[in-house]
Design a protein around this motif. Structure first.
Motif, PDB file in Angstrom:
ATOM      1  N   ILE A  99      -5.161  16.274  -7.355  1.00 48.30           N
ATOM      2  CA  ILE A  99      -5.902  15.267  -7.265  1.00 48.30           C
ATOM      3  C   ILE A  99      -5.380  14.067  -7.691  1.00 48.30           C
ATOM      4  CG2 ILE A  99      -8.248  14.636  -8.325  1.00 48.30           C
ATOM      5  CD1 ILE A  99      -7.694  18.098  -8.647  1.00 48.30           C
ATOM      6  N   GLY A 106       0.954  12.464  -7.412  1.00 50.74           N
ATOM      7  CA  GLY A 106       0.228  13.394  -6.494  1.00 50.74           C
ATOM      8  C   GLY A 106       1.093  13.503  -4.996  1.00 50.74           C
ATOM      9  N   ALA A 127     -10.068   7.165  -3.328  1.00 52.74           N
ATOM     10  CA  ALA A 127      -9.904   5.790  -2.859  1.00 52.74           C
ATOM     11  C   ALA A 127      -9.855   6.062  -1.227  1.00 52.74           C
ATOM     12  CB  ALA A 127      -8.811   5.070  -3.404  1.00 52.74           C
ATOM     13  N   GLY A 139      -2.079   6.131  -2.485  1.00 53.74           N
ATOM     14  CA  GLY A 139      -1.215   4.920  -3.172  1.00 53.74           C
ATOM     15  C   GLY A 139      -1.907   3.678  -3.664  1.00 53.74           C
ATOM     16  N   PRO A 163      -1.621   1.725  -9.382  1.00 51.43           N
ATOM     17  CA  PRO A 163      -0.343   1.274  -9.817  1.00 51.43           C
ATOM     18  C   PRO A 163       0.784   1.646  -9.040  1.00 51.43           C
ATOM     19  CG  PRO A 163      -1.465   2.103 -11.613  1.00 51.43           C
ATOM     20  CD  PRO A 163      -2.100   2.464 -10.452  1.00 51.43           C
ATOM     21  N   GLU A 177       6.653  -3.137  -9.160  1.00 53.74           N
ATOM     22  CA  GLU A 177       7.813  -4.049  -8.614  1.00 53.74           C
ATOM     23  C   GLU A 177       8.580  -3.442  -7.765  1.00 53.74           C
ATOM     24  OE1 GLU A 177      10.326  -4.991 -12.019  1.00 53.74           O
ATOM     25  OE2 GLU A 177      10.902  -6.840 -11.103  1.00 53.74           O
ATOM     26  N   GLY A 178       8.220  -2.230  -7.274  1.00 49.40           N
ATOM     27  CA  GLY A 178       9.065  -1.519  -6.196  1.00 49.40           C
ATOM     28  C   GLY A 178      10.489  -1.506  -6.572  1.00 49.40           C
ATOM     29  N   GLU A 227     -13.974  11.691  -4.690  1.00 51.82           N
ATOM     30  CA  GLU A 227     -13.871  11.899  -6.090  1.00 51.82           C
ATOM     31  C   GLU A 227     -13.924  13.303  -6.438  1.00 51.82           C
ATOM     32  OE1 GLU A 227     -16.346   9.295  -8.509  1.00 51.82           O
ATOM     33  OE2 GLU A 227     -15.331   9.928 -10.240  1.00 51.82           O
ATOM     34  N   ALA A 268      -7.104   7.138 -14.662  1.00 57.29           N
ATOM     35  CA  ALA A 268      -8.492   7.781 -14.625  1.00 57.29           C
ATOM     36  C   ALA A 268      -8.690   9.105 -15.480  1.00 57.29           C
ATOM     37  CB  ALA A 268      -9.067   8.169 -13.035  1.00 57.29           C
ATOM     38  N   ILE A 283     -11.868  11.102 -16.912  1.00 55.52           N
ATOM     39  CA  ILE A 283     -12.258  12.412 -16.206  1.00 55.52           C
ATOM     40  C   ILE A 283     -12.156  13.637 -17.337  1.00 55.52           C
ATOM     41  CG2 ILE A 283     -11.237  14.198 -14.741  1.00 55.52           C
ATOM     42  CD1 ILE A 283     -10.049  11.881 -13.112  1.00 55.52           C
ATOM     43  N   LYS A 308      -0.286   0.357 -17.092  1.00 53.89           N
ATOM     44  CA  LYS A 308       0.439   1.879 -17.336  1.00 53.89           C
ATOM     45  C   LYS A 308      -0.527   2.683 -18.201  1.00 53.89           C
ATOM     46  CE  LYS A 308       4.528  -0.728 -17.209  1.00 53.89           C
ATOM     47  NZ  LYS A 308       5.449  -1.507 -17.387  1.00 53.89           N
ATOM     48  N   PRO A 339       3.717  10.514 -14.251  1.00 52.88           N
ATOM     49  CA  PRO A 339       5.204  10.384 -13.861  1.00 52.88           C
ATOM     50  C   PRO A 339       5.841   9.572 -14.944  1.00 52.88           C
ATOM     51  CG  PRO A 339       3.992   9.253 -12.152  1.00 52.88           C
ATOM     52  CD  PRO A 339       3.015  10.001 -13.142  1.00 52.88           C
ATOM     53  N   LYS A 346       7.105   6.764 -14.564  1.00 54.88           N
ATOM     54  CA  LYS A 346       7.576   5.533 -13.355  1.00 54.88           C
ATOM     55  C   LYS A 346       7.482   6.199 -11.917  1.00 54.88           C
ATOM     56  CE  LYS A 346       9.394   2.335 -14.621  1.00 54.88           C
ATOM     57  NZ  LYS A 346       8.713   1.079 -15.007  1.00 54.88           N
ATOM     58  N   VAL A 347       7.332   5.639 -11.000  1.00 52.36           N
ATOM     59  CA  VAL A 347       7.564   6.237  -9.740  1.00 52.36           C
ATOM     60  C   VAL A 347       9.038   7.077  -9.575  1.00 52.36           C
ATOM     61  CG1 VAL A 347       7.755   5.823  -7.241  1.00 52.36           C
ATOM     62  CG2 VAL A 347       6.170   4.439  -8.542  1.00 52.36           C
ATOM     63  N   THR A 348       9.987   6.314 -10.138  1.00 52.40           N
ATOM     64  CA  THR A 348      11.237   7.056 -10.156  1.00 52.40           C
ATOM     65  C   THR A 348      11.529   8.350 -10.895  1.00 52.40           C
ATOM     66  OG1 THR A 348      12.106   4.574 -10.205  1.00 52.40           O
ATOM     67  CG2 THR A 348      13.924   6.165 -10.235  1.00 52.40           C
TER      68      THR A 348
HETATM   69  C1  LIG Z   1       3.501  -3.648 -13.867  1.00 52.42           C
HETATM   70  C2  LIG Z   1       4.136  -2.353 -13.543  1.00 52.42           C
HETATM   71  C3  LIG Z   1       5.327  -2.296 -12.954  1.00 52.42           C
HETATM   72  C4  LIG Z   1       5.880  -1.013 -12.356  1.00 52.42           C
HETATM   73  N1  LIG Z   1       7.120  -1.053 -11.618  1.00 52.42           N
HETATM   74  C5  LIG Z   1       7.501   0.342 -11.307  1.00 52.42           C
HETATM   75  C6  LIG Z   1       8.704   0.274 -10.720  1.00 52.42           C
HETATM   76  O1  LIG Z   1       9.313  -0.854 -10.240  1.00 52.42           O
HETATM   77  N2  LIG Z   1       9.295   1.433 -10.585  1.00 52.42           N
HETATM   78  C7  LIG Z   1       8.615   2.495 -10.728  1.00 52.42           C
HETATM   79  O2  LIG Z   1       9.607   3.629 -10.584  1.00 52.42           O
HETATM   80  N3  LIG Z   1       7.793   2.612 -11.471  1.00 52.42           N
HETATM   81  C8  LIG Z   1       7.135   1.510 -11.759  1.00 52.42           C
HETATM   82  N4  LIG Z   1       5.943   1.479 -12.450  1.00 52.42           N
HETATM   83  C9  LIG Z   1       5.030   2.724 -12.859  1.00 52.42           C
HETATM   84  C10 LIG Z   1       4.694   3.346 -11.657  1.00 52.42           C
HETATM   85  O3  LIG Z   1       3.783   2.282 -11.087  1.00 52.42           O
HETATM   86  C11 LIG Z   1       3.663   4.361 -12.121  1.00 52.42           C
HETATM   87  O4  LIG Z   1       4.301   5.400 -13.059  1.00 52.42           O
HETATM   88  C12 LIG Z   1       3.196   5.306 -10.917  1.00 52.42           C
HETATM   89  O5  LIG Z   1       2.645   4.498 -10.054  1.00 52.42           O
HETATM   90  C13 LIG Z   1       2.235   6.110 -11.528  1.00 52.42           C
HETATM   91  O6  LIG Z   1       1.622   7.078 -10.572  1.00 52.42           O
HETATM   92  P1  LIG Z   1       0.543   8.144 -10.496  1.00 52.42           P
HETATM   93  O7  LIG Z   1       0.573   8.947  -9.285  1.00 52.42           O
HETATM   94  O8  LIG Z   1       0.586   8.791 -11.695  1.00 52.42           O
HETATM   95  O9  LIG Z   1      -0.820   7.135 -10.541  1.00 52.42           O
HETATM   96  P2  LIG Z   1      -1.714   6.216  -9.648  1.00 52.42           P
HETATM   97  O10 LIG Z   1      -0.798   5.491  -9.072  1.00 52.42           O
HETATM   98  O11 LIG Z   1      -2.434   5.527 -10.850  1.00 52.42           O
HETATM   99  O12 LIG Z   1      -2.558   7.087  -8.665  1.00 52.42           O
HETATM  100  C14 LIG Z   1      -3.672   7.725  -9.322  1.00 52.42           C
HETATM  101  C15 LIG Z   1      -4.615   8.254  -7.939  1.00 52.42           C
HETATM  102  O13 LIG Z   1      -5.658   8.875  -8.394  1.00 52.42           O
HETATM  103  C16 LIG Z   1      -6.661   8.576  -7.723  1.00 52.42           C
HETATM  104  N5  LIG Z   1      -7.931   9.221  -8.669  1.00 52.42           N
HETATM  105  C17 LIG Z   1      -8.227   8.597  -9.863  1.00 52.42           C
HETATM  106  N6  LIG Z   1      -9.295   9.535 -10.227  1.00 52.42           N
HETATM  107  C18 LIG Z   1      -9.752  10.360  -9.159  1.00 52.42           C
HETATM  108  C19 LIG Z   1     -10.708  11.382  -9.165  1.00 52.42           C
HETATM  109  N7  LIG Z   1     -11.643  11.894  -9.928  1.00 52.42           N
HETATM  110  N8  LIG Z   1     -10.702  12.124  -7.812  1.00 52.42           N
HETATM  111  C20 LIG Z   1      -9.943  11.679  -6.882  1.00 52.42           C
HETATM  112  N9  LIG Z   1      -8.905  10.759  -6.973  1.00 52.42           N
HETATM  113  C21 LIG Z   1      -8.675  10.014  -8.070  1.00 52.42           C
HETATM  114  C22 LIG Z   1      -6.674   6.990  -7.617  1.00 52.42           C
HETATM  115  O14 LIG Z   1      -7.430   6.658  -6.712  1.00 52.42           O
HETATM  116  C23 LIG Z   1      -5.099   6.792  -7.349  1.00 52.42           C
HETATM  117  O15 LIG Z   1      -4.843   6.860  -6.124  1.00 52.42           O
HETATM  118  C24 LIG Z   1       5.331   0.170 -12.803  1.00 52.42           C
HETATM  119  C25 LIG Z   1       4.134   0.113 -13.569  1.00 52.42           C
HETATM  120  C26 LIG Z   1       3.606  -1.126 -13.721  1.00 52.42           C
HETATM  121  C27 LIG Z   1       2.147  -1.257 -14.678  1.00 52.42           C
END
Ligand SMILES: Cc1cc2nc3c(=O)[nH]c(=O)nc-3n(C[C@H](O)[C@H](O)[C@H](O)COP(=O)(O)OP(=O)(O)OC[C@H]3O[C@@H](n4cnc5c(N)ncnc54)[C@H](O)[C@@H]3O)c2cc1C
Length: 381
Positions: free
Chosen positions: A12, A18, A38, A42, A45, A50-51, A178, A211, A215, A311, A340, A342-344
């Protein structure tokens, strides 16, 4: 009412965490459904950042406690290697170099020691040579310059590849849907038109980022998540290369095709509820740091584009510093929540999730190792 959904593992949240987890679980032969509330994957965040594909260079220096800094640097390097071999086509610009810069020579000495300890690749440069190659950088604030292997990545392309491979392996994908946890084995799917249908799965993996607190809060579990807002500014591309200061208040500037994204190593401030609303004076501080590094950027004073991102991190105890580490929790039986950092770091996080699930659901056709029978498996605990 539309048909129920049944799957072995439901992931999810289709951000970086994910998408990476789904692909790895599908490659292991699990029946997986990937669900996001959504209209696109993606959307949070994972694409508002910053990619920057990190290689441990900045985290080794920016995180104050040496053990934590080096642990995160190692996990980031692990993720870097996996992402680079999985999606090399996502590198934005093969001809550009990314430089680590220091204003403070003592910080550079201490960071060099950590780089050596964890095998972060770096090459010290003569300042004269650095400024010859990068005349747009202000000599006033650079005491040291190093070549690094950090990269600007088009994360969107990485996500496309993860999604395409997952779907080829039979993953069901649902958008605009959702997921609300209910009980072991069963959750509720709520579509954007309000219609509801049950989701049955052996295991649920919530990679729902910002979220997750809400949740599981509604289920009575306090995830102890904090939120930190920070800003980036976007301007038309002013340099061939990428640069980042390790000094906390100075800027980074990573190139992405026609534009560059600038951030500060540490501009995060804690907020109560996650929103992407820009706080103009905070975004301006990032712009000022950028101008200290690249004076030419001043021409965009009135028309830079500001972006806010948030974050989540988990409170580890009183005064715990903001973490960029991965987290894996099981607030309800067979409901996992993973962050995670970071994405990395997403490959490291996904591998941790995969190992945990494998221990729960391992295929009885594969023999157990004698040691696992005698000692049990640590990752399952
Ligand atoms: C300013 C900033 C800069 C950054 N720069 C970098 C960088 O350059 N390089 C790097 O490696 N990392 C970077 N990061 C960190 C990185 O962006 C995050 O660690 C990463 O995006 C987190 O991914 P995620 O999959 O955990 O969450 P998210 O990207 O938050 O994805 C969560 C998903 O869950 C979905 N969702 C939420 N609730 C529900 C629900 N109940 N049912 C179904 N779907 C749901 C949302 O719609 C969303 O698509 C940065 C972070 C910030 C804040």
């Amino acid at each position: 009412m539309s048909k129920e959904v049944r799957t072995e593992i439901a992931v999810i949240g289709g951000g970086a965490g994910g998408l990476m987890t789904t692909k790895k679980l599908a490659e292991l032969g699990y029946d997986v459904a990937l669900i996001d509330k959504a209209p696109t994957f993606g959307s949070g965040p994972s694409t508002r950042n910053e990619g920057w594909l990190h290689r441990g260079t900045v985290h080794s220096g920016v995180i104050k406690e040496p053990d934590r800094a080096m642990k995160i640097a190692r996990r980031v390097m692990y993720g870097y290697e996996q992402i680079m071999s999985f999606a090399p086509e996502a590198v934005e610009d093969l001809t550009s170099t990314t430089y680590a810069l220091f204003k403070d020579g003592e910080l550079a000495d201490a960071t060099e020691e950590r780089w050596k300890a964890v095998d972060v690749w770096f090459q010290a440069m003569q300042l004269q040579a650095f400024f010859r190659e990068n005349p747009e950088i202000s000599p006033d604030i650079v005491a040291r310059a190093y070549k690094t292997k950090d990269k600007s990545l088009n994360f969107r392309l990485l996500y496309q590849k993860l999604l395409a491979i997952s779907e080829k392996l039979g993953v069901q994908t649902l958008l605009n849907t959702e997921v609300i946890p209910e009980e072991e084995g069963r959750a509720m799917l709520v579509e954007s038109d309000g219609s509801r249908r049950p989701l049955f799965a052996d295991i649920f993996v919530f990679t729902t980022g910002l979220a997750a607190r809400k949740i599981f809060g509604t289920m009575g579990y306090d995830m102890a998540v904090r939120f930190w807002k920070s800003h980036s500014v976007m301007i038309p591309r002013l340099s061939k290369n990428g640069f980042f200061f390790v000094d906390p208040l100075e800027a980074s500037m990573m190139p992405h095709g026609k534009y560059s994204i600038a951030c500060q190593s540490e501009d995060d401030f804690q907020i109560e509820e996650p929103t992407f609303e820009v706080v103009p004076h905070m975004a301006h501080q990032v712009f000022e740091a950028l101008v200290r590094m690249v004076p030419e950027a001043e021409q965009y004073e009135d028309n830079y584009h500001a972006n806010a991102c948030v974050k989540p991190d988990i409170i580890k105890g009183p005064n715990s510093p903001r973490s960029v580490d991965i987290e894996l929790h099981e607030p309800m039986p067979n409901y996992f929540v993973a962050f995670p950092g970071k994405v990395t770091e997403s490959p490291y996080m996904a591998d941790t999730v995969v190992k945990t699930i494998f221990d729960r659901k391992s295929d009885s056709r594969i023999s157990q190792r004698p040691g696992d029978i005698i000692f049990g498996d640590e990752t399952a605990k």
